[in-house]
Design an enzyme around this catalytic site. Structure first.
Site, mmCIF file in Angstrom:
data_model
loop_
_atom_site.group_PDB
_atom_site.id
_atom_site.type_symbol
_atom_site.label_atom_id
_atom_site.label_comp_id
_atom_site.label_asym_id
_atom_site.label_seq_id
_atom_site.Cartn_x
_atom_site.Cartn_y
_atom_site.Cartn_z
ATOM 1 N N TYR A 182 102.804 43.469 2.829
ATOM 2 C CA TYR A 182 103.214 44.125 1.595
ATOM 3 C C TYR A 182 102.121 45.098 1.130
ATOM 4 C CZ TYR A 182 106.506 40.250 1.456
ATOM 5 O OH TYR A 182 107.471 39.328 1.773
ATOM 6 N N ILE A 209 99.020 43.653 -0.783
ATOM 7 C CA ILE A 209 98.133 42.724 -0.082
ATOM 8 C C ILE A 209 97.708 43.314 1.270
ATOM 9 C CG2 ILE A 209 97.952 40.416 0.948
ATOM 10 C CD1 ILE A 209 99.996 39.451 -1.145
ATOM 11 N N CYS A 210 98.652 43.431 2.161
ATOM 12 C CA CYS A 210 98.340 43.782 3.549
ATOM 13 C C CYS A 210 97.983 45.253 3.725
ATOM 14 C CB CYS A 210 99.513 43.405 4.449
ATOM 15 S SG CYS A 210 99.963 41.658 4.291
ATOM 16 N N LEU A 211 98.355 46.101 2.769
ATOM 17 C CA LEU A 211 97.936 47.498 2.792
ATOM 18 C C LEU A 211 96.674 47.701 1.946
ATOM 19 C CD1 LEU A 211 98.584 50.381 3.757
ATOM 20 C CD2 LEU A 211 100.025 50.652 1.722
#
Length: 216
Positions: free
Chosen positions: A115, A118-120
């Site tokens: 997401y 978070i992950c970006l």
């Protein structure tokens, strides 16, 4: 600090590397900031564009056995490549990923992820501190809510990241229609994934073909 204005601020294929993070089934189940079909289309279009320009592309997943394989359409662009599976939520803490980026010597880091918040955000913010020129592809990424996506983009922009859409990446990498070695490939990606831009291009090609036929 990387340039944010002027010609040097634009993406160049020879200086770019693309990292696509966690486009997996588990992540799509709680994607609420965008239509999931749009994210699927856009991230595959982005991956195909990178392939046209020979931009190195890293595919990565988090805990693949629980989150699922990377989506099929994306894997199909690079059928020979096994995605790097991680336990780190933050991709930039995993040397299996960062070693490839560092070895490439490329400093324009193009990221898309599920997401966004978070992950970006985590790898973008960490990579910025290491001197990378970070471009976040906002329409190939998404969050658990529109607010989560928007707040994360604002946070990354405040940290120095450049927000960009996948079609803008395509345009900056091509930059000149006289670059015939990639123009046909770019047109193919636009026709397949460009939505209304693809419709318009198909119409233009129809008109050009009709004119050529009339002049024959």
């Amino acid at each position: 600090m990387p340039a944010k204005t002027g010609l040097d601020a634009l993406l160049r294929p020879e200086d770019s590397i693309l990292v696509l993070i966690d486009h997996q089934p588990y992540q799509f189940t709680n994607l609420n900031s965008h239509d999931p079909a749009m994210i699927v289309n856009n991230v595959i279009g982005l991956a195909k564009t990178a392939k046209v320009f020979n931009v190195p592309t890293i595919l990565t997943t988090v805990i693949e056995e629980r989150g699922g394989y990377i989506i099929k359409g994306l894997q199909d662009v690079f059928p020979e490549q096994k995605p790097i599976d991680r336990t780190f939520i933050n991709t930039w803490e995993d040397p299996k990923v960062t070693d490839i980026v560092k070895k490439s010597g490329r400093k324009q880091l193009v990221l898309a992820a599920l997401y966004t918040e978070i992950c970006l955000a985590m790898p973008a913010i960490q990579a910025l501190a290491e001197g990378y020129d970070v471009f976040i592809v906002t329409d190939a990424s998404g969050g658990v809510s529109l607010e989560a996506h928007d707040m994360a983009v604002r946070r990354m922009v405040a940290a120095g990241a450049v927000p960009i859409t996948w079609m803008a990446v395509l345009g900056e990498w091509q930059r000149d229609w006289a670059r015939e070695e990639t123009a046909a490939g770019v047109a193919g990606v636009v026709l397949e994934h460009g939505g209304a831009s693809g419709v318009a291009l198909a119409w233009e090609l129809q008109l050009l073909a009709g004119r050529a036929k009339a002049g024959a």
